[in-house]
Write a protein that holds these residues in place. Structure first.
Motif, PDB file in Angstrom:
ATOM      1  N   GLU A 127       0.819  -0.978   0.019  1.00  0.00           N
ATOM      2  CA  GLU A 127       0.116   0.124   0.101  1.00  0.00           C
ATOM      3  C   GLU A 127       0.777   0.819  -0.830  1.00  0.00           C
ATOM      4  N   VAL A 128       1.881   1.360   0.696  1.00  0.00           N
ATOM      5  CA  VAL A 128       3.075   2.998   0.630  1.00  0.00           C
ATOM      6  C   VAL A 128       4.064   2.691  -0.912  1.00  0.00           C
ATOM      7  N   LEU A 129       4.631   1.707  -0.445  1.00  0.00           N
ATOM      8  CA  LEU A 129       5.514   1.406  -1.245  1.00  0.00           C
ATOM      9  C   LEU A 129       5.442   1.074  -2.914  1.00  0.00           C
ATOM     10  N   GLY A 130       4.302   0.734  -3.274  1.00  0.00           N
ATOM     11  CA  GLY A 130       3.418   0.359  -4.183  1.00  0.00           C
ATOM     12  C   GLY A 130       3.727  -1.389  -4.731  1.00  0.00           C
ATOM     13  N   PHE A 131       4.581  -2.338  -4.390  1.00  0.00           N
ATOM     14  CA  PHE A 131       4.870  -3.631  -4.636  1.00  0.00           C
ATOM     15  C   PHE A 131       3.762  -4.255  -5.093  1.00  0.00           C
ATOM     16  N   ALA A 168       6.749  -8.210  -5.013  1.00  0.00           N
ATOM     17  CA  ALA A 168       7.504  -8.419  -6.104  1.00  0.00           C
ATOM     18  C   ALA A 168       7.748  -6.429  -6.342  1.00  0.00           C
ATOM     19  N   ALA A 169       7.967  -5.701  -6.668  1.00  0.00           N
ATOM     20  CA  ALA A 169       8.204  -4.780  -7.399  1.00  0.00           C
ATOM     21  C   ALA A 169       6.982  -5.115  -8.332  1.00  0.00           C
ATOM     22  N   PRO A 170       6.915  -3.667  -8.528  1.00  0.00           N
ATOM     23  CA  PRO A 170       5.215  -3.091  -9.259  1.00  0.00           C
ATOM     24  C   PRO A 170       6.304  -3.087 -10.977  1.00  0.00           C
ATOM     25  N   GLU A 175       9.021  -5.337 -12.342  1.00  0.00           N
ATOM     26  CA  GLU A 175       8.731  -6.721 -12.266  1.00  0.00           C
ATOM     27  C   GLU A 175       8.746  -7.765 -11.364  1.00  0.00           C
ATOM     28  N   PRO A 176       6.683  -7.616 -12.063  1.00  0.00           N
ATOM     29  CA  PRO A 176       6.021  -8.455 -11.159  1.00  0.00           C
ATOM     30  C   PRO A 176       6.331 -10.011 -11.317  1.00  0.00           C
ATOM     31  N   ASP A 177       6.900 -10.026 -12.006  1.00  0.00           N
ATOM     32  CA  ASP A 177       7.797 -11.563 -12.916  1.00  0.00           C
ATOM     33  C   ASP A 177       8.743 -11.431 -12.513  1.00  0.00           C
ATOM     34  N   GLY A 178       9.744 -10.930 -11.762  1.00  0.00           N
ATOM     35  CA  GLY A 178      11.038 -11.151 -11.601  1.00  0.00           C
ATOM     36  C   GLY A 178      11.015 -11.317 -10.004  1.00  0.00           C
ATOM     37  N   THR A 179      12.109 -10.718  -9.321  1.00  0.00           N
ATOM     38  CA  THR A 179      12.727 -11.607  -7.873  1.00  0.00           C
ATOM     39  C   THR A 179      11.175 -10.958  -7.714  1.00  0.00           C
ATOM     40  N   SER A 180      11.199 -12.062  -5.931  1.00  0.00           N
ATOM     41  CA  SER A 180      10.097 -12.255  -5.174  1.00  0.00           C
ATOM     42  C   SER A 180      10.763 -11.855  -3.427  1.00  0.00           C
ATOM     43  N   LEU A 181      10.491 -10.946  -2.819  1.00  0.00           N
ATOM     44  CA  LEU A 181      10.474 -10.536  -1.366  1.00  0.00           C
ATOM     45  C   LEU A 181       9.571 -11.444  -0.340  1.00  0.00           C
ATOM     46  N   LEU A 182      10.255 -12.506  -0.271  1.00  0.00           N
ATOM     47  CA  LEU A 182       9.601 -13.358   1.583  1.00  0.00           C
ATOM     48  C   LEU A 182       9.635 -12.026   2.493  1.00  0.00           C
ATOM     49  N   LEU A 183       8.413 -11.942   2.908  1.00  0.00           N
ATOM     50  CA  LEU A 183       8.229 -10.642   4.562  1.00  0.00           C
ATOM     51  C   LEU A 183       8.491 -11.813   5.543  1.00  0.00           C
ATOM     52  N   GLU A 184       9.728 -12.649   5.725  1.00  0.00           N
ATOM     53  CA  GLU A 184       9.672 -13.289   6.835  1.00  0.00           C
ATOM     54  C   GLU A 184       9.405 -12.999   8.201  1.00  0.00           C
ATOM     55  N   PRO A 185       8.826 -13.979   9.170  1.00  0.00           N
ATOM     56  CA  PRO A 185       8.953 -13.634  10.465  1.00  0.00           C
ATOM     57  C   PRO A 185       9.626 -13.784  10.993  1.00  0.00           C
ATOM     58  N   ASN A 186      10.717 -12.751  12.516  1.00  0.00           N
ATOM     59  CA  ASN A 186      11.323 -13.712  12.738  1.00  0.00           C
ATOM     60  C   ASN A 186      11.563 -14.086  14.590  1.00  0.00           C
TER      61      ASN A 186
END
Length: 129
Positions: free
Chosen positions: A22-26, A41-43, A45-56
């Motif tokens: 919502e804020v960064l636009g991914f 994923a980056a807007p 490059e939606p089929d590019g590298t994905s980012l897992l938001l991993e619980p810490n």
């Protein structure tokens, strides 16, 4: 070979998902709140590298994340072609920056908080003449 998925530790994957989309636009790749699973994923490059938001909450990840943050180090670097425009756009959306963009030997960069325990570096490579 290419990087398909990487991760960043966050203290709340669902809050991180909201901030990153919502804020960064991914873009949303996977969102399963019942499993605390969020991948974006980056807007541009939606089929590019994905980012897992991993619980810490495992194996000392929270300590690692806190130590990196307190040292003022970015957890991840996001590239941009127009850092001034992205800085202004994100600042208007309430993103908390640690200063203003500064030129360095490697380009122009600025740090911001992702609201989930990380500093993120926004970086623009300078054109070589």
């Amino acid at each position: 070979m290419k990087i398909a998925l990487t991760s960043v530790f966050v203290n709340d994957p669902m809050a991180a998902f909201k901030f990153y989309t919502e804020v960064l636009g991914f873009v949303n790749k996977v969102y399963m709140p019942e499993m605390a699973l969020a991948i974006v994923a980056a807007p541009d490059e939606p089929d590019g590298t994905s980012l897992l938001l991993e619980p810490n909450q495992n194996m000392g990840a929270d300590t690692f994340q806190k130590t990196i943050y307190e040292a003022g180090l970015p957890t991840i670097v996001f590239g941009t072609k127009d850092i001034a425009a992205d800085y202004q756009r994100l600042k208007a959306r309430g993103v908390v920056f640690k200063g203003e963009p500064k030129k360095t030997d490697w380009g122009t960069q600025v740090l911001f908080e992702d609201t989930c325990g990380n500093l993120i570096q926004l970086h623009q490579v300078e054109e070589q003449l």
